[in-house]
Design a protein around this motif. Sequence first.
Motif, PDB file in Angstrom:
ATOM      1  N   ASN A 258       1.734  -2.032  10.290  1.00  0.00           N
ATOM      2  CA  ASN A 258       0.844  -0.911   9.980  1.00  0.00           C
ATOM      3  C   ASN A 258       1.568   0.279   9.381  1.00  0.00           C
ATOM      4  O   ASN A 258       0.926   1.237   8.974  1.00  0.00           O
ATOM      5  CB  ASN A 258       0.073  -0.501  11.236  1.00  0.00           C
TER       6      ASN A 258
ATOM      7  N   ASP B   3      -4.820 -10.815  13.786  1.00  0.00           N
ATOM      8  CA  ASP B   3      -4.365  -9.657  14.549  1.00  0.00           C
ATOM      9  C   ASP B   3      -3.530 -10.158  15.735  1.00  0.00           C
ATOM     10  O   ASP B   3      -4.091 -10.700  16.688  1.00  0.00           O
ATOM     11  CB  ASP B   3      -5.600  -8.878  15.013  1.00  0.00           C
TER      12      ASP B   3
ATOM     13  N   ASP C 224      -2.168  -4.264   2.888  1.00  0.00           N
ATOM     14  CA  ASP C 224      -3.361  -4.578   3.664  1.00  0.00           C
ATOM     15  C   ASP C 224      -3.736  -6.050   3.471  1.00  0.00           C
ATOM     16  O   ASP C 224      -2.994  -6.820   2.877  1.00  0.00           O
ATOM     17  CB  ASP C 224      -4.517  -3.642   3.312  1.00  0.00           C
TER      18      ASP C 224
ATOM     19  N   HIS D 226      -7.621  -1.368  11.457  1.00  0.00           N
ATOM     20  CA  HIS D 226      -6.473  -1.120  10.588  1.00  0.00           C
ATOM     21  C   HIS D 226      -6.438   0.333  10.147  1.00  0.00           C
ATOM     22  O   HIS D 226      -5.373   0.963  10.099  1.00  0.00           O
ATOM     23  CB  HIS D 226      -6.508  -2.061   9.370  1.00  0.00           C
TER      24      HIS D 226
ATOM     25  N   ALA E  39      -5.018   2.352  12.960  1.00  0.00           N
ATOM     26  CA  ALA E  39      -3.568   2.133  13.119  1.00  0.00           C
ATOM     27  C   ALA E  39      -2.797   2.865  12.028  1.00  0.00           C
ATOM     28  O   ALA E  39      -1.724   3.428  12.281  1.00  0.00           O
ATOM     29  CB  ALA E  39      -3.260   0.635  13.095  1.00  0.00           C
ATOM     30  N   ARG E  40      -3.328   2.857  10.814  1.00  0.00           N
ATOM     31  CA  ARG E  40      -2.664   3.564   9.715  1.00  0.00           C
ATOM     32  C   ARG E  40      -2.544   5.047  10.040  1.00  0.00           C
ATOM     33  O   ARG E  40      -1.509   5.679   9.823  1.00  0.00           O
ATOM     34  CB  ARG E  40      -3.445   3.371   8.408  1.00  0.00           C
TER      35      ARG E  40
ATOM     36  N   TYR F 159       1.265  -6.743  14.729  1.00  0.00           N
ATOM     37  CA  TYR F 159       1.314  -6.826  13.272  1.00  0.00           C
ATOM     38  C   TYR F 159       0.190  -7.752  12.827  1.00  0.00           C
ATOM     39  O   TYR F 159      -0.448  -8.398  13.658  1.00  0.00           O
ATOM     40  CB  TYR F 159       2.680  -7.338  12.793  1.00  0.00           C
TER      41      TYR F 159
ATOM     42  N   LEU G 191      -3.459  -3.426  15.812  1.00  0.00           N
ATOM     43  CA  LEU G 191      -4.885  -3.205  15.615  1.00  0.00           C
ATOM     44  C   LEU G 191      -5.596  -3.022  16.941  1.00  0.00           C
ATOM     45  O   LEU G 191      -6.546  -2.253  17.046  1.00  0.00           O
ATOM     46  CB  LEU G 191      -5.502  -4.402  14.877  1.00  0.00           C
TER      47      LEU G 191
ATOM     48  N   THR H 237      -2.986   1.165  19.894  1.00  0.00           N
ATOM     49  CA  THR H 237      -2.169   2.136  19.161  1.00  0.00           C
ATOM     50  C   THR H 237      -1.370   2.988  20.137  1.00  0.00           C
ATOM     51  O   THR H 237      -0.848   4.033  19.785  1.00  0.00           O
ATOM     52  CB  THR H 237      -3.050   3.052  18.285  1.00  0.00           C
TER      53      THR H 237
END
Lengths: 457, 264
Positions: A369, A400, A374, B64, B67-68, A406, B192, B195
């Motif tokens: 991330n 996932d 992506d 996602h 998480a980013r 990751y 994901l 966090t």
Amino acid sequence: MAAMPFAQTLGGTRFVFDDLKTLLARATPLRSGDVLAGIAAASAAERIAAQRALADLPLSHFLSEAVVPFETDEVTRLIMDRHDAAAFAPVRHLTVGGFRDWLLVAEPAAVTALAPGLTPEMAAAVSKIMRVADLMQVAAKCRVVTRFRNTIGLPGTLSIRLQPNHPTDDPRGIAAGVLDGLLLGAGDAVIGINPATDNVEAVMRVLEMLDRVRDRFEIPTQTCVLSHVTTTMLAMDRGAPVDLVFQSIGGTQATNASFGVSLSVLKEAREQALALGRGTLGDNVMYFETGQGSALSAEAHHGVDQQTIEARAYAVAREFHPLLVNTVVGFIGPEYLFDGKQILRAGLEDHFCGKLLGLPMGVDVCYTNHAEADQDDMDTLLTCLAVAGVTYVMGVPGADDVMLAYQSTSFHDGLTARAMLGKRAAPEFEDWMTRMGIGLDADRIPARLSPALIGLE
Amino acid sequence: MSAADQGDGDREAALPEGRGDLPRQDDAPALWRDLRRFTDARVGLGRAGTAVPTAAHLDFQEAHARARDAVWSALDVPALARAIGLPHARVRSMAADRRSYLLRPDLGRRLAENASIPHAPGTVAFVIADGLCAIGVQRHAPAVLQRILPLLALPPGPIVIAEQARVALGDDIAERIGAAAVVVMIGERPGLSATDSLGLYITWAPRRGRTDAERNCISNVRPGGMGYDDAAAKAAWLLRAAQRLGATGVALKDDMPAIALPGP
């Protein structure tokens, strides 16, 4: 082995490269890890100048100049000691550039036969002057077949490692992931768990659970807990059902030391696993993971670019006749491979070099991330790899990985790649799926795969 | 090598194509969906053809996105200090900002100039570091620290809060302290599903140049992963074992029995 400088004049500018490792580094397509190491080309012009100089270099030069000193590095000694001059003969007279052309023209049998005659540095060098399409079509010519309880790598197949990791190694959590993956056609490469800790007791519990699931469902595949090799050896000492011995490896002695391994430890582990005699179709008992950047991360790269070092890890791998090898291409982070573009190229380079050197090469198509990447980037890489004949990819529930944090490829991604490209599972596994009734009715779990059989009630 | 033909696209994949329409998440077969009772992994998603159905796809994209954003979260040091409630030092690595931290891990392993570190030889030092995501450090580090301290066999040493820090920054810090061992509590890369994972890295005789093979790691410490008490017990066990062995890492096999150790 005295180094001689290489030079190339480009548009009136003369570029000089002090030695082979510098030439290779400057010729490498841009990636953040080589910039971090301070060895990347300073400009696009310097890069192409290095590529032109590299293209003119005789392949035989790689037998006289080592990128990591022979005297202090057992991987270099392994590479030199194992070089097969007879296998090298068909391309001995070529330059790196001529070798690229030869590979693009040659028949699959000729490319495949070359493997023992090539050093990792030769494979890395030619990859640096190849485009993505070149990397794909030459890799697709390489034939590598391995066996334990099934047959991996037959033409037209795409195998999947079922990777149902769980944050606390909970047996039922792992079993649920296994069943989910089996129902979606994954698991013919291996059912492999990355354990949350390297605790021997915990590793043995997971090994025993996986073996029970495999036995209950009579799956023609192999299982693995990806603990440190010394932990797996301890588990074997204590009688655990170990099919495959796993280890992360790198392309220099010092990188391997940073992983806590050496060639002699790997040899000992393989002998211990062979003695268990658990393979029914073959005795490929090793499973290795690699990845560009691990040498730099361990400060063990000797000023060599990360892709060349990665290819050297394949010389370590092939010494031990593995069932499976995969690069974990996007796992290491943006300081080594910054974005989707760099990950794409690296994945295809690694697959190409591995295959050319004779390995059953898979790829963990993945990203973290903190990388600029992506799922779209992963779809692109997976499709390119499947076209290139990748031996296997990962299957993670919903892409996932809830333990390693990751994203990899999902069971669905594996199905999609197989469906789009007409690829199939390993034949023994495919027969098993038919026998078990997998895929006949998408709405129901077949009776023979009842969750109750593996403790999910 | 002849058992399978070249893939030529004229044979169906091993599983049927699906029905073409878009099933809703709720249409996933009951038993299949029930696999989710056993794991937080994305099992039992159902299928739209060979792909995941729309709802599951968008769930993934949302995770996602979160998480980013988490990668760029910053440590709230005053709040962390209040939660710890003990004397501490505060340092930074040589990485000036987040982008530099991401692209230059070498800078994250070195202390910035003028760092002030107390000297306390023979102790167990604690480094609380942001790492790749500050959220888990902020939430869990004080609670884990409080549980480890009473379990120590060696005297507890200084507590150091470190920003833009990699694990190996702990070696630099602990070498200056003269510590017998260092516990680096650091934010793990956000995933994901979580966090807020905290990692604990334990290094015996810490000094600059130690490799990761010379550490023991306890990862995924958070309420949904390894709980505070378990993490603290394991850390204390590893520290005792390290003291006996005079080393951490590959040489120290984690064969701590699964039965819970007595609490403080």
